[in-house]
Motif scaffolding. Structure first.
Motif, PDB file in Angstrom:
ATOM      1  N   LYS A  87       5.462  -6.473  10.646  1.00 57.11           N
ATOM      2  CA  LYS A  87       4.336  -6.521   9.713  1.00 57.11           C
ATOM      3  C   LYS A  87       3.904  -5.102   9.371  1.00 57.11           C
ATOM      4  CE  LYS A  87       2.460 -10.964  11.287  1.00 57.11           C
ATOM      5  NZ  LYS A  87       2.704 -11.637   9.991  1.00 57.11           N
ATOM      6  N   ALA A  88       3.338  -4.968   8.192  1.00 59.86           N
ATOM      7  CA  ALA A  88       2.837  -3.670   7.743  1.00 59.86           C
ATOM      8  C   ALA A  88       1.544  -3.867   6.973  1.00 59.86           C
ATOM      9  CB  ALA A  88       3.866  -2.973   6.858  1.00 59.86           C
ATOM     10  N   GLU A  89       0.649  -2.904   7.110  1.00 55.90           N
ATOM     11  CA  GLU A  89      -0.576  -2.853   6.304  1.00 55.90           C
ATOM     12  C   GLU A  89      -0.558  -1.550   5.511  1.00 55.90           C
ATOM     13  OE1 GLU A  89      -4.375  -4.753   8.166  1.00 55.90           O
ATOM     14  OE2 GLU A  89      -3.354  -3.627   9.743  1.00 55.90           O
ATOM     15  N   LEU A  90      -0.950  -1.655   4.246  1.00 55.41           N
ATOM     16  CA  LEU A  90      -0.905  -0.501   3.356  1.00 55.41           C
ATOM     17  C   LEU A  90      -2.286  -0.304   2.753  1.00 55.41           C
ATOM     18  CD1 LEU A  90       1.373   1.451   2.349  1.00 55.41           C
ATOM     19  CD2 LEU A  90       1.482   0.032   0.289  1.00 55.41           C
ATOM     20  N   PHE A  91      -2.838   0.913   2.906  1.00 50.96           N
ATOM     21  CA  PHE A  91      -4.172   1.220   2.401  1.00 50.96           C
ATOM     22  C   PHE A  91      -4.056   2.288   1.324  1.00 50.96           C
ATOM     23  CE2 PHE A  91      -4.587  -0.317   6.701  1.00 50.96           C
ATOM     24  CZ  PHE A  91      -5.660  -1.197   6.635  1.00 50.96           C
ATOM     25  N   THR A  96      -8.301   0.011  -1.202  1.00 46.88           N
ATOM     26  CA  THR A  96      -7.737  -1.340  -1.238  1.00 46.88           C
ATOM     27  C   THR A  96      -6.596  -1.464  -0.236  1.00 46.88           C
ATOM     28  OG1 THR A  96      -6.248  -0.721  -3.047  1.00 46.88           O
ATOM     29  CG2 THR A  96      -8.374  -1.675  -3.645  1.00 46.88           C
ATOM     30  N   ALA A  97      -6.455  -2.668   0.322  1.00 50.23           N
ATOM     31  CA  ALA A  97      -5.466  -2.888   1.380  1.00 50.23           C
ATOM     32  C   ALA A  97      -4.541  -4.040   1.009  1.00 50.23           C
ATOM     33  CB  ALA A  97      -6.171  -3.180   2.700  1.00 50.23           C
ATOM     34  N   ARG A  98      -3.314  -3.976   1.491  1.00 51.51           N
ATOM     35  CA  ARG A  98      -2.330  -5.052   1.311  1.00 51.51           C
ATOM     36  C   ARG A  98      -1.587  -5.217   2.632  1.00 51.51           C
ATOM     37  NH1 ARG A  98       1.301  -3.248  -3.648  1.00 51.51           N
ATOM     38  NH2 ARG A  98       2.273  -5.296  -3.259  1.00 51.51           N
ATOM     39  N   ALA A  99      -1.250  -6.467   2.935  1.00 52.44           N
ATOM     40  CA  ALA A  99      -0.475  -6.766   4.141  1.00 52.44           C
ATOM     41  C   ALA A  99       0.896  -7.297   3.730  1.00 52.44           C
ATOM     42  CB  ALA A  99      -1.201  -7.788   5.012  1.00 52.44           C
ATOM     43  N   PHE A 100       1.917  -6.958   4.521  1.00 53.40           N
ATOM     44  CA  PHE A 100       3.285  -7.360   4.208  1.00 53.40           C
ATOM     45  C   PHE A 100       3.949  -7.938   5.455  1.00 53.40           C
ATOM     46  CE2 PHE A 100       2.254  -3.831   1.422  1.00 53.40           C
ATOM     47  CZ  PHE A 100       2.719  -4.248   0.185  1.00 53.40           C
ATOM     48  N   ASP A 101       4.682  -9.009   5.265  1.00 52.64           N
ATOM     49  CA  ASP A 101       5.632  -9.464   6.275  1.00 52.64           C
ATOM     50  C   ASP A 101       6.973  -8.822   5.937  1.00 52.64           C
ATOM     51  OD1 ASP A 101       3.843 -11.125   7.647  1.00 52.64           O
ATOM     52  OD2 ASP A 101       4.139 -12.720   6.159  1.00 52.64           O
ATOM     53  N   LEU A 102       7.512  -8.074   6.879  1.00 49.35           N
ATOM     54  CA  LEU A 102       8.712  -7.284   6.607  1.00 49.35           C
ATOM     55  C   LEU A 102       9.971  -8.091   6.849  1.00 49.35           C
ATOM     56  CD1 LEU A 102       7.635  -3.944   8.328  1.00 49.35           C
ATOM     57  CD2 LEU A 102       7.362  -4.602   5.933  1.00 49.35           C
ATOM     58  N   PRO A 113       2.140   5.211  -8.094  1.00 50.06           N
ATOM     59  CA  PRO A 113       2.330   6.451  -7.333  1.00 50.06           C
ATOM     60  C   PRO A 113       1.061   6.839  -6.589  1.00 50.06           C
ATOM     61  CG  PRO A 113       3.062   6.711  -9.614  1.00 50.06           C
ATOM     62  CD  PRO A 113       2.294   5.431  -9.550  1.00 50.06           C
ATOM     63  N   GLY A 114       1.247   7.538  -5.473  1.00 51.87           N
ATOM     64  CA  GLY A 114       0.105   8.017  -4.715  1.00 51.87           C
ATOM     65  C   GLY A 114       0.428   8.135  -3.246  1.00 51.87           C
ATOM     66  N   TYR A 115      -0.601   8.489  -2.471  1.00 55.45           N
ATOM     67  CA  TYR A 115      -0.479   8.584  -1.018  1.00 55.45           C
ATOM     68  C   TYR A 115      -1.201   7.393  -0.396  1.00 55.45           C
ATOM     69  CZ  TYR A 115       1.174  13.355  -1.710  1.00 55.45           C
ATOM     70  OH  TYR A 115       1.903  14.460  -2.097  1.00 55.45           O
ATOM     71  N   TYR A 116      -0.533   6.725   0.532  1.00 56.04           N
ATOM     72  CA  TYR A 116      -1.050   5.528   1.178  1.00 56.04           C
ATOM     73  C   TYR A 116      -1.048   5.710   2.692  1.00 56.04           C
ATOM     74  CZ  TYR A 116      -0.012   3.216  -3.317  1.00 56.04           C
ATOM     75  OH  TYR A 116       0.049   2.864  -4.637  1.00 56.04           O
ATOM     76  N   ASP A 117      -2.007   5.096   3.352  1.00 56.90           N
ATOM     77  CA  ASP A 117      -1.956   4.967   4.808  1.00 56.90           C
ATOM     78  C   ASP A 117      -1.131   3.730   5.135  1.00 56.90           C
ATOM     79  OD1 ASP A 117      -3.457   7.192   5.478  1.00 56.90           O
ATOM     80  OD2 ASP A 117      -5.353   6.121   5.322  1.00 56.90           O
ATOM     81  N   LEU A 118      -0.098   3.916   5.933  1.00 60.30           N
ATOM     82  CA  LEU A 118       0.793   2.826   6.317  1.00 60.30           C
ATOM     83  C   LEU A 118       0.638   2.586   7.809  1.00 60.30           C
ATOM     84  CD1 LEU A 118       3.140   0.860   5.685  1.00 60.30           C
ATOM     85  CD2 LEU A 118       4.712   2.775   6.089  1.00 60.30           C
TER      86      LEU A 118
END
Length: 662
Positions: A87-91, A96-102, A113-118
């Motif tokens: 799993k991953a969370e992206l901020f 804004t945040a998004r969750a992913f099942d990898l 484009p941009g910089y995200y906290d992963l």
């Protein structure tokens, strides 16, 4: 013995050192095993014994297993992630945040484009998502653009000064904007060792994060002007720079409390990095008074920025450090003002800054950031036909290992420190994004080897910062390109440089303007090449003969014969069958050269100011230290007066008109 040699070569490959390389003639060359061992030791991978080499191989393997601090990807592309995470969370930067099942440890494509906290489990890293290409001229303007390349120190104004400053650059920008220019390319603005009379080349940076305070102009930012000071035909840096330091310190000491309070608020925005730069400058001035040149000569406690002695110096010399922070504020605000002038006058790009390939080992960047720099190594160029001994530039740069370990923070900071005031960047020796020729400090250039850099990551980060700043990226790509380099630049929409003298066809004739690629900058020359007038008259051959720099096995008569043939080729490219001017009549050739790059298919054309003024002497003669006034030449009169002469007016209009004619 064979096993030991194989171990050395395995370690070199793992560390990114190329044992085999191809020279400018297409001949394969091999780096000696002894040279590899010396360079590996300097890179922090001990290689003297089998045990050391085994430990270094294990260390590299362990480093590669570590999750990266910064993961670089591109919009529209899925991103492989370290294995073991489901799993991953992206901020995003807006929160804004998004969750992913990898699936298969792959992050789905990100479109913005941009910089995200992963966040992966308990592991947090930064994800840099680059656009598919750099920001470019099509986003700025549909027409074909042009402008001059200006050496700031060469400028003169109505009032006597020993060398040019940002106030005169501001005037130059306004003058060229009024004539239809969209860009002004300038020499590097990096901080040099503060106010010294030696190593004044703008490519001998002390820091690429900060600026050359000696070029600041107080009047440009609403402060009392610098006092008038006499200046000669050449800049006398040994006198002018200490005098400028005295004048700026006197101005600082007279600032009223309200101005000082406002200044303190502004300089605090520079954070710890600005304070360290000012601290270095104060220490450098202090210890230079004792004859010490560079932090390696300072007393040992002062060689560590975090030492108690440095801290006590900062406390007792607070006013001096505040002064050097003021100097940085002065020049940065001045550059912002110049760029504001450019944009307000209608320039599509404005200032194109120059990003030098490296820094002085004795300078501020090395003192403050040793953990991310190459230490014990210089960068340069391998031996080639034009330089049989190779080149050692006595500069250093980031280490690939340090870049990865720091999450590329110093590289990103370096780009941003320029892009916050410029409309574009020219990357000097852009091959350094892919590889650098590294040489042991105690060795010769022939003892060096190519060190590989994370090319794709650096390209993508450059594209991302270009996109965020809406700034143009120009790659100085002159010379033998690494394999795949040109294709990668084209894919990222970086503009290469197409300099008249190097644009030759297979039959050695000069390339026609229609064959210059749109994604390039057409130029009549650079600060390191002969001017058009000087080339036509053979002035460059005069200097080559004087300094013993004619090609091996040749003489002046042979070179003059070749030049006579080349004059015919160049003139035929410019003007077809029209009668060719004599060697002592360069004026028609200069005008034709400007028309040539004006008609080029390149989206941007740049002519050095020396060519617009039909000057004969080039600004810098590479490889010559004494006997040529490198970086010291000045214009003969104020630029405003020179641009009004009928001859100069005609030359500039020839370039501008050719750019307008589709």
């Amino acid at each position: 013995m064979e096993a030991e040699i194989e171990q050395i070569r395995l370690l070199a490959e793992a560390a990114g050192l190329a044992r085999l390389w191809r020279d400018a003639n297409g001949v394969d060359q091999t780096v000696s095993d002894d040279a590899l061992v010396t360079i590996l030791n300097a890179l922090g991978y001990p290689a003297e014994s089998p045990a050391e080499r085994a430990e270094s191989l294990d260390l590299i393997a362990a480093e590669k297993r570590q999750p990266p601090k910064l993961l670089v990807t591109e919009t529209g592309h899925p991103t492989p992630l370290p294995e073991g995470f489901l799993k991953a969370e992206l901020f995003a930067e807006d929160g804004t945040a998004r969750a992913f099942d990898l699936e298969g440890f792959v992050l789905p494509a990100i479109d913005t484009p941009g910089y995200y906290d992963l966040v992966l489990g308990g592991t947090r890293m930064t994800l840099a998502v680059a656009p598919s290409a750099c920001y470019g001229i099509p986003e700025m303007q549909s027409r074909r653009l042009w402008g001059p390349a200006v050496q700031i120190s060469a400028l003169r104004g109505k009032e006597a000064q020993p060398y040019g400053h940002l106030g005169l650059l501001d005037e130059a920008v306004a003058l060229f904007a009024a004539r239809g220019a969209d860009a002004v390319m300038i020499n590097p603005m990096h901080a040099l060792l503060p106010f010294t009379g030696f190593d004044f080349s703008p490519y001998s940076a002390s820091s690429r994060m900060f600026l050359n305070g000696a070029l600041g102009d107080p009047a440009l930012v609403g402060l009392p002007p610098l006092p008038a000071r006499a200046g000669g035909a050449l800049v006398d840096w040994t006198t002018a720079l200490p005098q400028r330091l005295t004048d700026l310190r006197a101005l600082f000491d007279r600032l009223d409390p309200a101005r000082r309070a406002a200044l303190d608020v502004d300089t605090k925005k520079g954070g710890d990095a600005l304070t360290r730069q000012a601290l270095f400058d104060a220490l450098d001035i202090r210890f230079r008074a004792d004859g010490k040149r560079g932090w390696q000569d300072w007393p040992i406690p002062f060689q560590d920025p975090a030492s108690d002695d440095v801290r006590r110096f900062a406390e007792t010399e607070r006013e001096t450090i505040d002064f050097y922070m003021f100097v940085q504020w002065l020049v940065r605000q001045g550059l912002i003002e110049v760029q504001t002038t450019a944009k307000a006058a209608g320039m599509a790009i404005g200032l194109i800054a120059d990003l030098a390939v490296g820094v002085r080992p004795s300078g501020a960047d090395m003192w403050a950031n040793r953990d991310v720099m190459l230490e014990g190594l210089s960068i340069g160029a391998p031996p080639d036909p034009l330089g049989p001994l190779g080149q050692n530039w006595t500069l250093t740069s980031f280490s690939p290992r340090g870049l990865r370990a720091s999450g590329y923070a110093p590289f990103i900071d370096m780009l941003r420190s320029t892009l916050d005031w410029a409309g574009g960047i020219r990357i000097d020796h852009a091959f350094g994004l892919s590889r650098l020729w590294v040489v042991p400090e105690t060795g010769e250039s022939r003892d060096g080897a190519y060190l590989t850099y994370p090319f794709r990551d650096l390209l993508r980060l450059t594209a991302l910062e270009s996109h965020r700043a809406k700034a143009l990226i120009v790659a100085e790509d002159l010379g033998t390109k690494p394999f795949g380099f040109a294709d990668a630049l084209e894919a990222e929409r970086m503009m290469g440089m197409r300099v008249l003298w190097f644009e030759r066809a297979m039959d050695q004739g000069f390339v026609g303007p229609q064959d210059y690629k749109p994604l390039s900058v057409a130029m009549t020359g650079t600060h390191d090449t002969a001017t058009v007038a000087g080339w036509w008259r053979g002035v460059d051959l005069d200097w080559a003969e004087k300094f013993g720099r004619l090609p091996a096995g040749s003489n002046r008569a042979n070179e003059e014969s070749k030049r006579a043939w080349d004059r015919g080729l160049l003139w035929a490219t410019f003007m077809g069958s029209e009668p060719r001017p004599e060697p002592d009549d360069p004026a028609p050739v200069v005008e034709a050269a400007l028309g040539h790059i004006g008609r080029a298919g390149s989206r941007l054309a740049i002519a050095p100011l020396e060519d617009m003024l039909a000057l004969e002497d080039q600004f810098n003669l590479p490889g010559v230290v004494d006997g040529y006034p490198n970086w010291r030449r000045r214009l003969a009169a104020p630029l405003a007066d020179l641009l009004e002469t009928p001859e100069t007016t005609r030359r500039i209009e020839t370039l501008a008109r050719a750019r307008r004619d589709e």
